[in-house]
Design a protein around this motif. Structure first.
Motif, PDB file in Angstrom:
ATOM      1  N   ALA A 276       0.821  -1.210   0.000  1.00 36.09           N
ATOM      2  CA  ALA A 276       0.000   0.000   0.000  1.00 36.09           C
ATOM      3  C   ALA A 276       0.855   1.262   0.000  1.00 36.09           C
ATOM      4  N   LEU A 277       1.994   1.228   0.711  1.00 35.38           N
ATOM      5  CA  LEU A 277       2.890   2.387   0.692  1.00 35.38           C
ATOM      6  C   LEU A 277       3.339   2.652  -0.741  1.00 35.38           C
ATOM      7  N   GLY A 278       3.132   3.867  -1.197  1.00 33.51           N
ATOM      8  CA  GLY A 278       3.459   4.205  -2.572  1.00 33.51           C
ATOM      9  C   GLY A 278       2.399   3.792  -3.564  1.00 33.51           C
ATOM     10  N   ASN A 279       1.258   3.271  -3.053  1.00 30.63           N
ATOM     11  CA  ASN A 279       0.139   2.856  -3.920  1.00 30.63           C
ATOM     12  C   ASN A 279       0.572   1.845  -4.971  1.00 30.63           C
ATOM     13  N   ARG A 280       1.403   0.908  -4.585  1.00 32.28           N
ATOM     14  CA  ARG A 280       1.858  -0.137  -5.501  1.00 32.28           C
ATOM     15  C   ARG A 280       0.956  -1.362  -5.307  1.00 32.28           C
TER      16      ARG A 280
END
Length: 406
Positions: A276-280
């Motif tokens: 989820a970090l960085g919307n990956r």
């Protein structure tokens, strides 16, 4: 809201809406004992219509999903029941607890508690069922049932000998609890209703890995669930006003939020991360064939977070490292009751608990999936790190973790 307390045999009306049924154990855990909680969707005859009417760890969301099992945590399990969407002919839903492999009986516990919550998540019905002195390894805890045009909940507390298999068969479920013998070749395929398998595998220090044989068609959609205890931690003693003002008591009281993600390496040398970090969030049906199904920042999703892998593309992968990260809250893994469960089609669920005690590190490498000549080897890891970069270095992934890059 006042909570109605039910004794065994007592009943109370429930609203015709989505309900949450929660089962809690006391004590929360007993060494070597695993309690399975299940639901059976029944007709007026008290039987299931088919094997899909059994809702448990092996098939958490069968049929139309109106009865859904949310991944079990160490001391509790929860179901979502969408009453308006129940299939025609549904007259009762029975909730049960059984001791896996009959390793003891319920006299080892003090009591079991079953709670009924409304759409807002507020408990309005509760039954505490004594367990001391019980010689059975299976209990029918309670049931939702229809009486004329009104749905009600009844506390039951009925003991049942023999564990989950005879209990399921009592409700009409066809159970397969043994490995299937090799099938003789036939000239044409014949549709067969496969019995429900009650098998599940916990990967721990004694059994750290399993290997699933290569399949010509691949492994289907592999679903990986992360679930944990979202209850706020107790407030520290003596924090006082200044402690709360500067983040002591208030931050400690905040519930823990975990994230699931993975590092992946493909056979062509491509390496990257899904998180989820960085919307990956990735994609399931196109490269990289891994998708994170949203990010549960509030705990409202109930069944935790899900990472899906397109197992039909397994040949393109070399290895996938599944990790969990404490995004928010005190880094105490024992308090999270965290568990990763891997669902591979037509295979027993694989559980990997993350409850090995307090740990000041926020990152846990949980399980490594390796492609060994087409087979899927699942390796329990449970290694803790300060963050992504340290974990990357330990597993030699070679990603660049500087801010603003990958």
């Amino acid at each position: 809201m006042a909570i109605a307390q039910l004794v065994p045999g007592a009943n109370c009306p429930v609203p015709f809406e989505t309900l949450h049924i929660e089962v809690a154990l006391s004590p929360a855990q007993i060494s070597g004992v695993d309690v399975d909680v299940s639901a059976f969707v029944l007709t007026a005859a008290g039987k299931v219509r088919g094997d899909e009417d059994m809702v448990f760890y092996g098939q958490p969301c069968p049929g139309n999903g109106s009865v859904k099992f949310l991944a079990k945590q160490a001391e509790r399990a929860q179901f979502n029941i969408h009453l308006p969407a129940l299939l025609d002919g549904t007259e009762k839903i029975a909730f049960t607890a059984t001791i896996h492999e009959n390793r003891t009986n319920f006299s080892a516990f003090n009591h079991l508690q079953i709670m009924v919550k409304n759409t807002a998540g507020d408990t309005f019905l509760q039954a505490t069922l004594p367990a001391r002195g019980r010689v059975e390894s299976a209990l029918i805890l309670g049931e939702l049932y229809r009486r004329h045009d009104q749905w009600k909940f009844r506390a039951v507390g009925q003991g049942f000998a023999g564990g989950l298999k005879p209990l399921a068969e009592h409700f009409g479920v066809d159970i397969d609890d043994a490995p299937s013998p090799a099938a003789a070749p036939v000239s044409s395929p014949v549709p067969v209703n496969k019995p429900v398998s009650l098998s599940k595998v916990t990967l721990d220090k004694a059994r750290p890995r399993v290997s699933l044989e290569k399949k010509t068609e691949g492994f289907g959609e592999i679903r990986i669930n992360l679930n944990w205890n979202r209850r706020p931690a107790p407030a520290p003693q003596g924090g006082g006003f200044l402690g709360g003002l500067f983040g002591g008591a208030s931050s400690a009281n905040k519930g823990v939020d975990l994230d699931v993600g993975c590092l992946y390496e493909q056979h062509d040398g491509t390496t990257n991360v899904i998180q989820a970090l960085g919307n990956r969030f990735g994609a399931l049906h196109s490269d990289p064939f891994i998708e994170l199904k949203g990010d549960d920042r509030t705990g409202a999703m109930g069944d935790g977070e899900w990472l899906h892998i397109n197992g039909e593309q397994w040949a393109s992968f070399k290895r996938i490292l599944i990790f969990a990260f404490i995004y928010e809250g005190t880094p105490n893994w024992a308090a999270t009751d965290g568990v990763i469960t891997i669902h591979v089609p037509n295979e027993p669920p694989l559980e990997i608990p993350m409850t090995q005690g307090a740990n000041a590190m926020r990152m846990c490498a949980v399980v490594l999936l390796e492609n060994l000549n087409g087979a899927l080897q699942v390796n329990r890891e449970i290694r803790y790190f300060k963050g992504h970069q340290e974990m990357d270095k330990a597993y030699r992934w070679g990603l660049n973790w500087r801010a603003g890059s990958k």
